[in-house]
Design a protein around this motif. Structure first.
Motif, mmCIF file in Angstrom:
data_model
loop_
_atom_site.group_PDB
_atom_site.id
_atom_site.type_symbol
_atom_site.label_atom_id
_atom_site.label_comp_id
_atom_site.label_asym_id
_atom_site.label_seq_id
_atom_site.Cartn_x
_atom_site.Cartn_y
_atom_site.Cartn_z
ATOM 1 N N CYS A 43 -11.430 1.307 26.464
ATOM 2 C CA CYS A 43 -10.907 0.487 27.571
ATOM 3 C C CYS A 43 -9.597 -0.202 27.232
ATOM 4 C CB CYS A 43 -11.942 -0.549 27.998
ATOM 5 S SG CYS A 43 -12.256 -1.833 26.781
ATOM 6 N N ARG B 267 -7.943 3.516 30.613
ATOM 7 C CA ARG B 267 -9.087 3.222 31.477
ATOM 8 C C ARG B 267 -8.641 2.858 32.896
ATOM 9 N NH1 ARG B 267 -13.967 5.008 31.507
ATOM 10 N NH2 ARG B 267 -14.049 4.665 29.246
ATOM 11 N N GLN B 667 -10.951 -2.028 35.964
ATOM 12 C CA GLN B 667 -11.038 -2.386 34.539
ATOM 13 C C GLN B 667 -12.507 -2.595 34.199
ATOM 14 O OE1 GLN B 667 -8.287 -5.797 35.317
ATOM 15 N NE2 GLN B 667 -7.823 -5.452 33.168
ATOM 16 N N MET B 668 -12.855 -2.391 32.944
ATOM 17 C CA MET B 668 -14.234 -2.655 32.543
ATOM 18 C C MET B 668 -14.560 -4.150 32.639
ATOM 19 S SD MET B 668 -15.074 -0.130 29.421
ATOM 20 C CE MET B 668 -15.873 1.444 29.730
#
Lengths: 160, 746
Positions: A43, B267, B667-668
């Motif tokens: 991420c 990501r 986004q995570m």
């Protein structure tokens, strides 16, 4: 372009001196400069934990750590967990109990679990869940990871 | 071998950190690719401007004008361009327009920001309702990417006389696959004597899909295109169709640059531009007699299909066929539509349309039970399909089917009846914590829908190696589900050798035949069965040629393979799918055997709702399924536990928030998937019932666990909270608060 900087550190027990971009992240240093490809980027913002490594014994997200901060530090990555061909008890347990499915979270998960067992040698489910909550896994639903950590902890007990 | 919990074949490399994923591949001299995308949902591209401050002469630039073959992604429908050209229509916010590559990753990023697109904006369609009302028309003549009708009996004959007619509308949101490894591709184009060879290495589920896409993109024959599947960090359908797009992009950059190119999404880009689960809206109408027997069911099932067809026609098909669920019903009408919108196209995601329609039906059944004054267990029991019954497409259940047994076992595993009684008492206390139990009963069709498997005509094989081991030759990919291990077990069982003597050949289109895509819960059952035939022929040929005599030991088998390979140079045996004569399907009428068989399940959940925070905690979860014979119990449990986790996420937390059709929580940090701290231990039970069509009796498993958790959880919430409008997932704390306020404020 910015001038490279020189860093000295220990990675998986080996002293390394290298020249890196001043804004490089620890993750870049490991993957691009040292070609230690076990540590993954999931991420890039410290949420998934796939890039977890140990810095001076503490788990960090290497995507959030500027390389300049590891001057003189001891870094351990997934590549540093096995003793030669011999898997660590956690690696062996992840293999036996299907703790790794796609395997992309596994290096970070193993590093975090290594740290967890060092701090808490016989964790219950709750302690494992808390200890690994910073490491996302999308494949397993975590049950098999819990099984693996319990098994490795049990083995650690037996070894002592 | 079949039935043993063999250790994952590639597991050692994964725990050592040596497994090689796409971005781990060392590619000397590779350029870094980036993609410039539209920033409006709909418009006409009028110009591309390259800004100041970038050494453009060093940058490889690819636009639609550089495409040597067809600018259309090979898919079910060839409607999606790889890149939008000047004067052409932009149809969503993340549409690729320009590709750039440079040796320096940071410079490539800077160059990306220096490109400006000149676009004449057009009004856009951003949701299902606007699409169906043609506000405005954006696709074909009716904004429909696909429309399907399934008919059985005549529901119109029932409504007027039925004791009860109950209607409901249900919605489900988009869901991100959130494989841990973002999409990644490496491409290299080599030219020797004027002949180009295109190679793509990537994180991809379906090597031959990408192979077809590259052939069409470059106008090249099959032998000049090669696709290699690298170790894959999860996929869940998210790497079924999209790799044809980004694989093509990487190859275009390499074609132009004459150098290898890495195209690795971060990501944020991955979440914004790649496929998701289709959002859905389902309207159900059911008629029951006074005793609660289901007399008629109509379903109006609509998916938001996004800007291009991608997988929507087949996702819609599976969703439509599953819309009538596990119930016997004489009169059924299903009308299914995939509506075009100006949003990044959704695509394949574990479950493939079935989770959407099954959520609607299983939620509806609980609502009907309340209205009929029946227990949800009793209502379902009264209407279950049994052996010999006919489903909506006219498919007759030929296997032994015991849905009562599956349901009773799941309820027993959860302690449903005792918990329900205890919760009723507890919920009368003056506490913000409310408890509830709920369940869902469902099925998942194994393999491709309808005539799909016959159309694929998949081929797989086995090959003797010089060291006496046997290699599996199949284009099926390992994404964590355990394909390497399960195929080895099936082949080893057939050859009567230990599983250690069977390995998987690298999934490289130059080496392995087209065993079809790695999707649709088909690898174990469909490809496994072909491998069983291939392995059997391999053994026969060793015997017939005098290399092997029965009975044999593993060592004598190894020796026989060694000698045969030394004598012949190579030794391969292939098998191919053949449609069993009793399987019939008519795509024009949607009548016949939609699937060779189904896997069946009942999932049950026990939840706590905190009415101060509206958080939901899953206290306990039971997953009971019948998937034929289980090839590898430990891997199968892992599949179920992971699928349930994904289903819980979809049911409770995972919300894709959009602006102008584009995901803005990309986004995570703000798209929330379950962590280890959020989930319970799950009780996973397999009730085995070997099916003759699968290898060793195995049926499909991979997608089934995605279908049940959402309706089970929302049914449990309804049990905890009473009559709220609980008709949608994800049932996030915000949404739950809203629904509670509807009751309070009227």
């Amino acid at each position: 372009m910015a001038e490279p900087i020189t860093l000295s550190l220990t990675v998986n027990g080996e002293s390394r001196t290298l020249s890196v971009h001043p804004f490089a992240r620890l993750l870049d240093l490991l993957r691009e400069d040292l070609r230690l490809m076990g540590t993954k980027e999931g991420c890039g913002e410290g949420e998934c934990g796939a890039c977890s490594v140990l810095v001076n014994g503490q788990v960090v997200n290497s995507c959030l750590v500027p390389a300049v901060q590891v001057q003189g530090a001891e870094v351990v990555t997934v590549e540093g967990l096995a003793q030669g061909e011999s898997l660590s008890s956690l690696q062996a347990a992840f293999l036996t109990y299907n703790g790794a499915q796609c395997g992309f979270c596994t290096p970070g998960m193993l590093v975090a679990a290594t740290d967890l067992l060092r701090r808490c040698p016989t964790p219950d489910d709750g302690a494992i869940r808390d200890g690994l909550a910073g490491n996302l896994c999308r494949c397993t639903g975590y049950s098999k990871i819990l099984d693996a950590v319990h098994a490795a902890a049990g083995e650690g007990e037996a070894a002592r | 071998m079949i039935g043993a919990s063999s250790i994952r074949k590639e597991g050692r490399a994964k725990v050592l950190g040596t497994a090689c994923y796409t971005d781990d591949k060392l590619v000397p001299g590779a350029l870094h690719g980036v993609t410039i995308r539209s920033q409006v949902p709909r418009g006409i591209l009028r110009g591309i401007h390259f800004g100041e401050g970038i050494p453009w002469a060093e940058v490889t630039i690819v636009t639609a004008a550089d495409i040597p073959g067809q600018n259309r992604v090979a898919s079910v429908v060839h409607d999606q361009p790889f890149l939008v050209g000047i004067g052409e229509e932009i149809t969503h916010m993340e549409q690729p327009v320009v590709l750039l590559a440079h040796p320096n990753r940071l410079l490539a990023e800077r160059a990306r920001n220096a490109v400006r697109l000149e676009v004449e904006e057009l009004p856009a369609v951003l949701d299902i309702d606007a699409s169906l009302e043609l506000r405005p028309l954006i696709y074909g003549t009716a904004n429909l990417l696909k429309e399907i009708r399934i008919a059985k009996g005549d529901p119109e004959s029932v409504w007027a006389t039925a004791a009860h007619v109950i209607e409901g509308e249900y919605r489900t949101g988009a869901q991100e696959q959130m494989y841990l490894e973002p999409n990644a591709m490496v491409a290299s184009v080599e030219r020797t004597d004027g002949v180009a060879h295109v190679t793509v290495w990537g994180s991809l589920q379906c090597p031959y899909y990408v192979h077809s896409a590259l052939k069409q993109l470059f106008g090249l024959p099959a032998e000049q295109v090669r696709v290699v599947a690298m170790e894959m960090g999860g996929a869940f359908g998210g790497k079924e169709d999209y790799p044809s797009v980004n694989g093509g992009h990487a190859a275009l950059l390499s074609w132009k640059a004459g150098l290898p190119v890495k195209l690795i999404y971060d990501r944020e880009e991955d979440l914004a531009c790649t496929t998701k689960r289709h959002p859905s809206r389902t309207r159900l109408r059911t008629a029951f007699d006074a005793e609660g027997h289901l007399l008629a069911l109509t379903a109006d099932f609509v998916l938001d299909g996004g800007a291009y067809a991608t997988m929507s026609p087949v996702v819609l098909s599976r969703g439509a066929i599953h819309a009538a669920g596990v119930y016997r019903c004489p009169h059924v009408r299903i009308h299914a539509r995939a509506a075009a919108t100006n949003t990044p196209p959704p695509g394949a995601f574990r479950g493939f349309g079935a989770p959407q329609s099954l959520f609607a039906l299983e939620r509806h059944m609980d609502i009907c039970a309340v209205k009929l004054g029946l227990d949800p267990v009793t209502l379902r029991r009264r209407n279950f399909l049994h052996t010999g019954d006919t489903m909506a497409t006219g498919q007759i259940i030929r296997e032994d089917l015991d849905l009562d047994g599956i349901m009773d076992r799941a309820l027993a595993e959860l302690g449903y009846h005792d918990k329900k009684a205890a919760h009723t008492v507890l919920n009368q206390e003056d506490s913000p914590l409310k408890r509830g139990v709920g369940f869902a009963v469902f099925m998942h069709g194994c393999g491709f829908t309808g005539g799909g498997e016959a159309y694929l005509a998949s081929v797989a094989g086995v090959e003797g190696c010089p060291d006496g081991t046997v290699a599996v030759l199949a284009a099926s990919t390992e994404m964590g589900q355990g394909k390497n291990t399960v195929f080895a077990q099936i082949v080893a069982e057939t050859l009567k050798v230990p599983v250690e003597q069977v390995e998987t050949a690298e999934v490289d289109t130059d080496r392995v035949p087209n065993s079809g895509p790695t999707v649709a819960s088909r690898s174990t059952m469909m490809v496994g069965r072909i491998l069983q035939d291939a392995a059997s022929a391999f053994r026969q040929s060793l015997i017939q040629q005098g290399f092997l005599t029965e009975p044999y030991t593993p060592e004598s088998f190894r020796e026989a393979v060694r000698r045969a390979v030394a004598a012949h140079g190579s030794l391969r045996s292939y098998g191919q799918y053949h449609r069993p004569p009793n399987i019939q399907w008519d795509d024009a009428t949607y009548q016949g055997d939609a699937y060779p068989t189904f896997s069946w399940a009942c999932y049950a959940a026990d939840v706590t709702v905190d009415l101060d925070t509206f958080e939901v905690k899953v206290e306990d979860f039971a997953a009971v399924q019948e998937v034929g014979r289980v090839v590898n119990p430990m891997l199968a449990e892992g599949q179920v536990e992971g699928g349930v986790a994904q289903g819980i996420g979809w049911g409770l937390w995972e919300e894709v928030t959009t602006r102008q059709g584009r995901m803005i929580n990309n986004q995570m940090t703000n798209y929330i998937i379950p962590t280890s701290a959020d989930l319970p231990r799950m009780k996973v039970v397999f009730l085995e019932n070997p099916h003759p069509a699968g290898p060793g009796g195995a049926k499909g498993l991979g997608e089934l666990p995605m279908d049940g958790p959402a309706p089970a959880l929302v049914n449990a919430l309804a049990n905890a909270l009473g009559p709220l409008r609980l008709d949608e997932v994800p049932m996030t704390p915000d949404r739950l608060l809203e629904r509670c306020e509807e009751v309070t404020h009227g």
